[in-house]
Design a protein around this motif. Sequence first.
Motif, PDB file in Angstrom:
ATOM      1  N   LEU A 103       0.819  -1.203   0.000  1.00  0.00           N
ATOM      2  CA  LEU A 103       0.000   0.000   0.000  1.00  0.00           C
ATOM      3  C   LEU A 103       0.858   1.259   0.000  1.00  0.00           C
ATOM      4  CD1 LEU A 103      -2.754  -1.071   2.574  1.00  0.00           C
ATOM      5  CD2 LEU A 103      -3.003  -0.846   0.091  1.00  0.00           C
ATOM      6  N   MET A 104       1.971   1.236   0.731  1.00  0.00           N
ATOM      7  CA  MET A 104       2.840   2.411   0.753  1.00  0.00           C
ATOM      8  C   MET A 104       3.591   2.573  -0.570  1.00  0.00           C
ATOM      9  SD  MET A 104       2.171   4.004   3.401  1.00  0.00           S
ATOM     10  CE  MET A 104       3.397   5.275   3.093  1.00  0.00           C
ATOM     11  N   ARG A 105       3.934   1.471  -1.230  1.00  0.00           N
ATOM     12  CA  ARG A 105       4.556   1.595  -2.556  1.00  0.00           C
ATOM     13  C   ARG A 105       3.584   2.233  -3.542  1.00  0.00           C
ATOM     14  NH1 ARG A 105       6.644  -3.563  -1.359  1.00  0.00           N
ATOM     15  NH2 ARG A 105       4.991  -4.547  -2.576  1.00  0.00           N
ATOM     16  N   ASP A 106       2.316   1.813  -3.484  1.00  0.00           N
ATOM     17  CA  ASP A 106       1.305   2.405  -4.356  1.00  0.00           C
ATOM     18  C   ASP A 106       1.148   3.904  -4.061  1.00  0.00           C
ATOM     19  OD1 ASP A 106       0.907  -0.096  -5.424  1.00  0.00           O
ATOM     20  OD2 ASP A 106      -0.913  -0.518  -4.252  1.00  0.00           O
ATOM     21  N   PHE A 107       1.165   4.257  -2.780  1.00  0.00           N
ATOM     22  CA  PHE A 107       1.036   5.660  -2.392  1.00  0.00           C
ATOM     23  C   PHE A 107       2.231   6.470  -2.904  1.00  0.00           C
ATOM     24  CE2 PHE A 107       1.974   8.992   0.828  1.00  0.00           C
ATOM     25  CZ  PHE A 107       0.873   9.803   0.604  1.00  0.00           C
ATOM     26  N   HIS A 108       3.413   5.909  -2.792  1.00  0.00           N
ATOM     27  CA  HIS A 108       4.614   6.617  -3.255  1.00  0.00           C
ATOM     28  C   HIS A 108       4.574   6.833  -4.764  1.00  0.00           C
ATOM     29  CE1 HIS A 108       8.700   8.021  -3.472  1.00  0.00           C
ATOM     30  NE2 HIS A 108       9.051   7.021  -4.248  1.00  0.00           N
ATOM     31  N   ARG A 109       4.104   5.833  -5.497  1.00  0.00           N
ATOM     32  CA  ARG A 109       3.996   6.004  -6.950  1.00  0.00           C
ATOM     33  C   ARG A 109       2.971   7.091  -7.311  1.00  0.00           C
ATOM     34  NH1 ARG A 109       5.091   0.222  -7.252  1.00  0.00           N
ATOM     35  NH2 ARG A 109       2.879  -0.242  -6.868  1.00  0.00           N
ATOM     36  N   ALA A 110       1.896   7.166  -6.532  1.00  0.00           N
ATOM     37  CA  ALA A 110       0.871   8.165  -6.802  1.00  0.00           C
ATOM     38  C   ALA A 110       1.280   9.560  -6.341  1.00  0.00           C
ATOM     39  CB  ALA A 110      -0.447   7.764  -6.125  1.00  0.00           C
ATOM     40  N   HIS A 111       2.145   9.644  -5.327  1.00  0.00           N
ATOM     41  CA  HIS A 111       2.566  10.935  -4.768  1.00  0.00           C
ATOM     42  C   HIS A 111       4.085  10.932  -4.581  1.00  0.00           C
ATOM     43  CE1 HIS A 111      -1.633  12.043  -3.900  1.00  0.00           C
ATOM     44  NE2 HIS A 111      -1.786  10.782  -3.562  1.00  0.00           N
ATOM     45  N   PRO A 112       4.849  10.924  -5.661  1.00  0.00           N
ATOM     46  CA  PRO A 112       6.317  10.815  -5.541  1.00  0.00           C
ATOM     47  C   PRO A 112       6.967  12.011  -4.864  1.00  0.00           C
ATOM     48  CG  PRO A 112       5.671  11.314  -7.808  1.00  0.00           C
ATOM     49  CD  PRO A 112       4.409  11.002  -7.069  1.00  0.00           C
ATOM     50  N   GLY A 113       6.270  13.129  -4.783  1.00  0.00           N
ATOM     51  CA  GLY A 113       6.864  14.303  -4.152  1.00  0.00           C
ATOM     52  C   GLY A 113       6.819  14.280  -2.637  1.00  0.00           C
ATOM     53  N   ILE A 114       6.079  13.354  -2.047  1.00  0.00           N
ATOM     54  CA  ILE A 114       5.991  13.262  -0.590  1.00  0.00           C
ATOM     55  C   ILE A 114       7.104  12.371  -0.065  1.00  0.00           C
ATOM     56  CG2 ILE A 114       4.593  12.426   1.347  1.00  0.00           C
ATOM     57  CD1 ILE A 114       2.119  13.242  -0.172  1.00  0.00           C
ATOM     58  N   GLU A 115       7.933  12.923   0.797  1.00  0.00           N
ATOM     59  CA  GLU A 115       9.014  12.136   1.398  1.00  0.00           C
ATOM     60  C   GLU A 115       8.454  11.175   2.435  1.00  0.00           C
ATOM     61  OE1 GLU A 115      12.953  13.833   2.284  1.00  0.00           O
ATOM     62  OE2 GLU A 115      11.993  15.766   1.895  1.00  0.00           O
ATOM     63  N   LEU A 116       8.994   9.956   2.467  1.00  0.00           N
ATOM     64  CA  LEU A 116       8.517   8.920   3.376  1.00  0.00           C
ATOM     65  C   LEU A 116       9.668   8.328   4.172  1.00  0.00           C
ATOM     66  CD1 LEU A 116       6.127   6.938   0.977  1.00  0.00           C
ATOM     67  CD2 LEU A 116       5.446   8.557   2.755  1.00  0.00           C
ATOM     68  N   ASP A 117       9.411   8.023   5.425  1.00  0.00           N
ATOM     69  CA  ASP A 117      10.271   7.165   6.246  1.00  0.00           C
ATOM     70  C   ASP A 117       9.410   5.969   6.648  1.00  0.00           C
ATOM     71  OD1 ASP A 117      12.559   8.647   6.173  1.00  0.00           O
ATOM     72  OD2 ASP A 117      12.201   9.674   8.081  1.00  0.00           O
ATOM     73  N   VAL A 118       9.820   4.769   6.244  1.00  0.00           N
ATOM     74  CA  VAL A 118       9.058   3.559   6.565  1.00  0.00           C
ATOM     75  C   VAL A 118       9.825   2.759   7.602  1.00  0.00           C
ATOM     76  CG1 VAL A 118       8.060   1.436   5.646  1.00  0.00           C
ATOM     77  CG2 VAL A 118       7.972   3.531   4.295  1.00  0.00           C
ATOM     78  N   VAL A 119       9.157   2.380   8.698  1.00  0.00           N
ATOM     79  CA  VAL A 119       9.786   1.607   9.770  1.00  0.00           C
ATOM     80  C   VAL A 119       8.967   0.347  10.000  1.00  0.00           C
ATOM     81  CG1 VAL A 119      10.686   3.697  10.843  1.00  0.00           C
ATOM     82  CG2 VAL A 119       8.496   2.778  11.609  1.00  0.00           C
ATOM     83  N   MET A 120       9.528  -0.590  10.748  1.00  0.00           N
ATOM     84  CA  MET A 120       8.818  -1.828  11.080  1.00  0.00           C
ATOM     85  C   MET A 120       8.904  -2.064  12.581  1.00  0.00           C
ATOM     86  SD  MET A 120       9.725  -4.400   7.884  1.00  0.00           S
ATOM     87  CE  MET A 120      11.410  -3.804   7.665  1.00  0.00           C
ATOM     88  N   LEU A 121       7.799  -1.849  13.270  1.00  0.00           N
ATOM     89  CA  LEU A 121       7.713  -2.086  14.708  1.00  0.00           C
ATOM     90  C   LEU A 121       7.131  -3.470  14.964  1.00  0.00           C
ATOM     91  CD1 LEU A 121       6.407   1.435  15.795  1.00  0.00           C
ATOM     92  CD2 LEU A 121       8.767   0.597  15.732  1.00  0.00           C
ATOM     93  N   PHE A 122       7.290  -3.961  16.184  1.00  0.00           N
ATOM     94  CA  PHE A 122       6.963  -5.363  16.436  1.00  0.00           C
ATOM     95  C   PHE A 122       5.469  -5.632  16.538  1.00  0.00           C
ATOM     96  CE2 PHE A 122       6.328  -8.938  19.457  1.00  0.00           C
ATOM     97  CZ  PHE A 122       6.791  -9.940  18.623  1.00  0.00           C
ATOM     98  N   ASP A 123       4.759  -4.873  17.366  1.00  0.00           N
ATOM     99  CA  ASP A 123       3.358  -5.198  17.601  1.00  0.00           C
ATOM    100  C   ASP A 123       2.540  -3.921  17.763  1.00  0.00           C
ATOM    101  OD1 ASP A 123       4.031  -4.289  20.100  1.00  0.00           O
ATOM    102  OD2 ASP A 123       3.866  -6.225  21.101  1.00  0.00           O
ATOM    103  N   VAL A 124       1.244  -4.096  17.999  1.00  0.00           N
ATOM    104  CA  VAL A 124       0.357  -2.949  18.039  1.00  0.00           C
ATOM    105  C   VAL A 124       0.657  -2.044  19.229  1.00  0.00           C
ATOM    106  CG1 VAL A 124      -1.465  -4.153  19.328  1.00  0.00           C
ATOM    107  CG2 VAL A 124      -2.055  -2.244  17.817  1.00  0.00           C
ATOM    108  N   GLU A 125       1.094  -2.611  20.366  1.00  0.00           N
ATOM    109  CA  GLU A 125       1.414  -1.773  21.512  1.00  0.00           C
ATOM    110  C   GLU A 125       2.589  -0.852  21.204  1.00  0.00           C
ATOM    111  OE1 GLU A 125       0.680  -4.953  21.795  1.00  0.00           O
ATOM    112  OE2 GLU A 125      -1.099  -4.922  23.073  1.00  0.00           O
TER     113      GLU A 125
END
Length: 311
Positions: A103-125
Amino acid sequence: MDLEAVRTFAAAAEAGQFQKAAVDLSVTQQAVSKRIAVLERDLGVRLFTRTPRGAELTIDGQAFLPHARELLRAAERAVASVRTGRRPLRVDIIASRGAGSGLMRDFHRAHPGIELDVVMLFDVEAAVTAIRSGAIDASFRAVAAPGRPFPEDIESVRVLDEPLQLLTGPAHALAGARSVSVSQLVGHRIWMPGIAPGTEWAAYYDDLVAEFGLTIEATGPNFGSDALLDTVADTPALATFMSERTRQVWPAGYGLRRIPVTDPTLVYPHSLLWHRDNPHPALATLRAHLAATTPAHDAPGSWRPDWVLPD
């Protein structure tokens, strides 16, 4: 170090006159002289020599100037890193090959001018804590574990119901099926190492087992997707679940089969979480993009736990 004094020093060095620096900074010439005097006292050196033409840098002033400019640039970067609209949008996803990543790759393709930092956290808490502290702006989370409601300052919206597929090796009893019903899975071993107790995905699979009597095994260490694919390909008695959008590549010789699960379709629901007071303009753009591009939820003939976040 007083950054206003450093900024005044840099302006005076560029202007070559305290009077012109005062005009550039919109302060009085007396204020310029006072700030530079304070800076010289703090550093223990003279930075300027007065001349008939204005003010010239001393040797110490020349040595200090590039560092002063770097201090000012560092201050600008520090402010930009937290200023809404100028810093990247920080988004948490569960895994690099999962639906959130797609979903974030699709968003980046649709809005390439928006800078993104993508992280991976363990759980919902961990995700909720990071959202509340401002460490991230949003998080893709599959479900909220039962008995753990989100705080009132956390907003959420369902964005995707992702069907699960059965992944088998070529010798598995169901390998030749074009689709399988949930009842056909009863009695088959579905191996899913890495289900951590207490997580939202563990709660999802606990409810799946309770609802349909499936055999889901989380035994053994999780050595990653490559080891999982190796084992499933070579073990006729084992299968695993894989989400429909999971991007996965394996050697052609493995002969693995991805088989849709029906009657009902097992869906893994993904929601977007964010803080209700988060003003980042790109967050609103992300939410609008997801609302416009993701399909409707709760399709007829699908199953999800009752405690999944509502639309």
